[in-house]
Design a protein around this motif. Structure first.
Motif, short mmCIF file in Angstrom:
data_model
loop_
_atom_site.label_atom_id
_atom_site.label_comp_id
_atom_site.label_asym_id
_atom_site.label_seq_id
_atom_site.Cartn_x
_atom_site.Cartn_y
_atom_site.Cartn_z
N LEU A 104 0.86 -1.35 0.10
CA LEU A 104 0.07 0.01 0.05
C LEU A 104 0.95 1.14 0.08
O LEU A 104 0.48 2.16 -0.84
CB LEU A 104 -0.86 -0.08 1.36
CG LEU A 104 -2.26 -0.83 1.25
CD1 LEU A 104 -2.79 -0.62 2.32
CD2 LEU A 104 -3.11 0.03 -0.04
N GLU A 105 1.85 1.27 0.91
CA GLU A 105 2.68 2.43 0.86
C GLU A 105 3.40 2.87 -0.16
O GLU A 105 3.36 3.81 -0.65
CB GLU A 105 3.58 2.54 2.27
CG GLU A 105 4.14 3.85 2.72
CD GLU A 105 5.27 3.58 3.55
OE1 GLU A 105 5.60 2.36 4.10
OE2 GLU A 105 5.72 4.63 4.07
N GLN B 124 1.18 4.13 -2.99
CA GLN B 124 0.57 5.36 -2.76
C GLN B 124 1.67 6.42 -2.69
O GLN B 124 1.52 7.65 -3.34
CB GLN B 124 -0.40 5.38 -1.64
CG GLN B 124 -1.02 6.66 -1.29
CD GLN B 124 -1.96 6.74 -2.59
OE1 GLN B 124 -2.66 5.82 -2.98
NE2 GLN B 124 -2.45 8.14 -2.92
N GLU B 125 2.77 6.14 -1.90
CA GLU B 125 3.74 7.22 -1.36
C GLU B 125 4.97 7.06 -2.25
O GLU B 125 5.88 8.03 -2.24
CB GLU B 125 3.87 7.09 -0.24
CG GLU B 125 2.73 7.09 0.90
CD GLU B 125 1.80 8.44 0.92
OE1 GLU B 125 2.50 9.45 0.47
OE2 GLU B 125 0.53 8.16 1.36
N GLN C 181 -6.86 -1.87 -1.15
CA GLN C 181 -5.89 -2.17 -2.02
C GLN C 181 -6.05 -2.02 -3.48
O GLN C 181 -5.49 -1.39 -4.43
CB GLN C 181 -5.21 -3.51 -1.78
CG GLN C 181 -4.40 -4.08 -2.50
CD GLN C 181 -2.94 -3.74 -2.09
OE1 GLN C 181 -2.69 -3.83 -0.75
NE2 GLN C 181 -1.93 -3.36 -2.85
N ARG D 148 -5.91 1.15 -5.11
CA ARG D 148 -4.58 1.70 -5.41
C ARG D 148 -4.42 1.55 -7.02
O ARG D 148 -3.31 2.06 -7.31
CB ARG D 148 -3.42 1.27 -4.67
CG ARG D 148 -3.12 2.33 -3.19
CD ARG D 148 -4.17 2.61 -2.50
NE ARG D 148 -3.87 3.30 -1.27
CZ ARG D 148 -4.69 3.75 -0.41
NH1 ARG D 148 -5.84 3.26 -0.16
NH2 ARG D 148 -4.18 4.47 0.67
N ARG E 83 -11.44 8.63 -5.85
CA ARG E 83 -10.36 8.16 -6.43
C ARG E 83 -10.58 7.56 -7.98
O ARG E 83 -9.68 7.67 -8.77
CB ARG E 83 -9.50 7.24 -5.53
CG ARG E 83 -7.87 7.15 -6.05
CD ARG E 83 -7.51 5.83 -5.21
NE ARG E 83 -6.77 6.55 -3.88
CZ ARG E 83 -6.70 6.14 -2.76
NH1 ARG E 83 -7.72 5.02 -2.57
NH2 ARG E 83 -6.42 6.76 -1.60
#
Lengths: 519, 328
Positions: B131-132, B135-136, B173, B176, B261
């Motif tokens: 996830l991180e 996204q990031e 998830q 994303r 989103r």
């Protein structure tokens, strides 16, 4: 809850059928329902009547009417058990009453939910499923997805039925009251002029009539709502399929048992019959008549010849052979005699018939030849029949654009060119694009919907229009998209071919005022 | 082919031409499947991630390998299994006895293209480890954030057939992923061409990627992403995208619709779609064309529709048919 114990045949029903089933359920089990229910109503009505002052007897009627949700719970308690073939005695019904009062949302039903139009439909959620709070709300939403409107109409219908019963009771008294006092009472109800000396007795009459009405209609109302609910659950949880599978499972299990236990016997039968067949001479199947084949199958039946003889023998019996001579009067048949007199000779009739038959054949042959010669004209006449569905009329307004031909200027290209020269590029292209859409919808009969994008319209036009026309439309669409979505004004050299090509784009069909188009 | 040396700043035409070259190169390896290559490129240009669904043996891994080769980027593959741990993906800290200090061992996510193969075979905890980074574009190990090399793209695959023992991806998830791409069977001609390509004087059944050339560098891909982000989108088109997403929330046949989103993803993907066509603006057709891969994993089909044999694409097509297109 065992679905196999259900006393009704579970299957997918329409909502009205389910309501009808509810009415049948009351008719079937009215004895079990009516005693505790009537007892409850009377046990409430008598103290209310006794306690309230004479002048406030109308309040008693109101209380009795207001407490309907309480009676509903007792009725549903009995009905739900009757549905699974469990008879409830009056004592059992009354012993369940405290539980029904505490845990079935009675207080809300008697207060802010009293005027609910789907009371009988959702009662089972409160009472039988025992749900409350969020869970009940979710469940109710699911149940209400179908059948809710029918439940509302059921309530409306039952209210009307109550009024019918109430007025019928008044009419009954009216018929049997020679003094006319009842009629005066009915009139005074509407006038509001009540005589004080007889008011009490008349209010009591109203009170009794209301009780009788509630006693008559409420069981049907509750049962119909309950059956609506059961039908909805049958839809949601496929009860009918479950029962079918259970029955199938039981049947197959039974068969398996029989197969296992009877395996030995089956073997014995097979061996024995095989031996018998081997000892008896073979019979050619073709030599067997139909009767004989049946005789082989049914040993108790007699052969055909013997059966005829037996029938004749039986028919000789006196009981079956008593012939009587009966004389009676019948009208004289005069017309028959006249017909006999006017009867034409048989030979003449045959001759005329033959002539007509020959003429008919000649006529049919000529019709066939003529149809063959004039087939084109006949097909032309039949062509409207071959296109029974006319195309839908072209839309007048589409995605906010006025697409009526009369809304456009006579000279579309000329007007667009003037707008372009005046610096109104967007308006110029908008006019051309709108004109193109009008042509596509009116001439090419393109079915353009509001969801169609410019690309979709191009795709539709590709198969419906000539290649030159499609090429023009594609260029126009591209320029239109550029000005509409990129806010970029096209070059004059890009637009000039559009102005010049417009008459050619417009002319392939002359329906749209082609004479008015500028050259 | 002349491998052009891309400059960090690209014009629209250059970016579009490079995208076309990437497409052509990948198509040499992944024969047929043009829609799949195109949608993968859209995700790459939009800086998104893709979830690829298809039966085994259709070239999902080959697609990623070919893409990595074409953009001269790093490539890592993680085979998701039930016993895979989050640290196996992101990395961990180890004490180095020799130097008496803690060393960070970066996981396979520190790459340009990450193939998360059969992502639904690992439990939700392990799936969420992505996830991180998705996204990031960074990974936190022992409280410190480590950025992954850019451009970063996750290509996760899942098999629609073997559902036993799998863990369906949680909605957070799924959201994303920019696109969910269906990869289908090739046509007869494509399959014949593929057989010839794979079996021609070669041992084993693996497609040799030696014939593919790197046509861009990862830096050029980043520059292409910047060009994509600058493509103009008219307000009417933004409203159209929002209307479609809203319609999925109200439409019948769906248990729940796409979130905001989804609208954002529609615009991002439509920009990339416009770039592939060499346009510097987005029009409603771009939105409509990309709507199915963008939205199909963000909505959930109602059980009754599922029982009747419908899928999300059927319902989404109906939603698109009912949503009014913008007119200026």
């Amino acid at each position: 809850m065992k679905l196999t114990d259900l006393s009704i045949q579970v299957r997918q029903r329409s909502h009205w059928e389910a309501i009808d089933l509810g009415f049948s359920l009351v008719q079937q089990h009215w004895r079990a329902l009516i005693i505790p229910y009537t007892l409850l109503v009377i046990l409430i009505a008598i103290p209310v009547w006794l306690i309230l002052p004479e002048a406030y007897l109308w309040v008693a009627s109101l209380i009795i009417w207001w407490l309907k949700p309480l009676y509903d719970r007792l009725l549903l308690h009995s009905l739900s058990r009757q549905l699974f073939n469990q008879t409830t005695t009056t004592a059992e019904a009354f012993s369940a009453l405290p539980q029904l009062i505490r845990h079935t949302g009675l207080w809300s039903a008697l207060s802010y939910r009293r005027f609910s139009f789907s009371r009988s439909y959702n009662l089972a959620i409160w009472q039988l499923e025992g749900l409350s709070g969020q869970a009940r709300r979710k469940r109710q939403e699911l149940i209400y997805l179908q059948g809710h409107s029918n439940a509302v109409w059921l309530t409306i219908a039952c209210v009307h039925l109550e009024w019918i019963v109430l007025f019928s009771l008044y009419m009954l008294i009216l018929i049997f009251d020679p003094s006319g006092a009842t009629w005066e009472h009915i009139k005074s109800l509407f006038r509001g002029e009540l005589e004080m000396d007889t008011q009490y007795w008349r209010s009591l009459l109203d009170f009794v009539f209301l009780i009788l009405t509630i006693l008559a209609i409420e069981p049907f109302y509750v049962a119909a709502g309950f059956m609506l609910y059961i039908n909805r659950r049958t839809q949601l949880e496929a009860w009918d399929l479950e029962i079918a599978f259970r029955n199938l499972g039981e049947r197959l299990a039974g068969l398996t048992k029989v197969n296992h236990s009877g395996l030995a016997s089956l073997l014995i039968i097979l061996v024995t019959s095989g031996l018998i067949l081997s000892l008896t001479p073979p019979v050619n199947a073709q030599t067997l008549t139909k009767t004989e084949a049946h005789e082989v199958l049914a040993a108790e039946r007699l052969p055909a010849e013997q059966a005829t003889a037996k029938i004749n023998e039986v028919m000789q019996l006196e009981e079956l052979n008593s012939r009587r001579k009966i004389s009676t009067w019948i009208p004289k048949d005069k017309t028959a005699k006249q017909e006999e007199e006017n009867q034409l000779p048989e030979g003449l009739i045959q001759l005329v018939a033959s002539i007509f038959k020959t003429l008919l054949w000649i006529g049919a042959f000529l019709a066939f030849i003529l149809a063959l010669i004039y087939r084109q004209k006949i097909f032309a006449l039949l062509s409207p029949l071959r296109q029974p569905t006319k195309r839908a009329p072209a839309p007048e307004v589409l995605f906010g654009l006025d697409l009526r031909p009369e809304s456009l200027p006579e000279d579309i290209a000329g007007t667009a060119r003037r707008l372009w020269e005046a610096g109104q590029a967007r308006e110029a292209l908008s006019l051309l694009y709108r004109g193109a859409l009008v042509i596509l919808t009116h001439q090419e009969q393109l079915a353009i919907h509001t969801s169609h994008t410019e690309g979709d319209i191009l795709k539709l036009a590709k198969s419906a229009t000539a290649p030159e026309r499609y090429a023009y439309l594609r260029t126009l669409t591209q320029l239109w998209q550029r000005i509409a979505y990129a806010h970029r004004i096209p070059e004059t050299r890009e637009l000039l071919p559009l102005f010049e090509g417009w008459p050619a784009f417009q002319t392939p069909r002359v329906e749209l005022a082609s004479s008015e188009v500028a050259p | 082919m002349n491998a052009t040396v891309p400059t960090p700043r690209l014009s629209l035409e250059q970016a579009s031409r490079l995208a076309e070259q990437i497409h052509t190169e990948i198509a040499k390896a992944l024969i047929g499947q043009h829609a799949v290559i195109r949608e993968t490129l859209i995700a790459l240009l939009a800086g998104g991630h893709v979830l690829i669904e298809g039966v085994p043996g259709l070239g999902k891994t080959l697609l990623v390998r070919a893409l990595a080769k074409t953009i001269a980027g790093q490539f890592a593959r993680i085979q998701f299994t039930p016993d895979l741990m989050p640290a196996d993906i992101s990395g961990h800290v180890l004490f180095d006895m020799h130097n008496q200090r803690f060393d960070v061992r970066k996981g396979p996510v520190f790459t340009h293209l990450l193939l998360a193969d059969e992502i639904n075979r690992a439990p939700a905890k392990t799936q969420s480890a992505l996830l991180e980074v998705m996204q990031e574009q960074q990974v936190t190990i022992e409280g410190l954030a480590y950025p992954v090399p850019l451009p970063f793209m996750t290509l996760a695959t899942q098999n629609p057939l073997e559902q036993e023992g799998t863990y369906p991806l949680p909605e957070a998830q799924l959201d994303r992923f920019l696109l969910k791409i269906y990869i289908g069977y090739p046509s007869l001609e494509e399959e014949i061409a593929m057989i010839n390509a794979v079996t021609n004087q070669q041992i084993g059944d693996r497609f040799q990627l030696d014939q593919l050339q790197a046509v861009v560098t990862p830096e050029a891909v980043s520059a292409m992403q910047q060009v994509t982000a600058q493509i103009a989108v008219d307000q009417a088109v933004v409203e159209y995208a929002a209307r479609i997403t809203q319609a999925t929330r109200q439409g019948q046949g769906l248990r729940f619709g796409a979130g905001p989103r989804g609208s954002i993803a529609l615009i991002r993907a439509a920009r990339a779609q416009a770039l592939l066509e060499g346009r510097d603006f987005v029009h409603p057709d771009d939105i409509k064309q990309i709507a199915l891969p963008v939205l199909r994993h963000r909505v959930s089909l109602a059980p009754e529709m599922e029982l009747e044999g419908y899928n999300t694409d059927h319902v989404l097509k109906a939603v698109l048919e009912k949503t009014e297109a913008p007119r200026q």
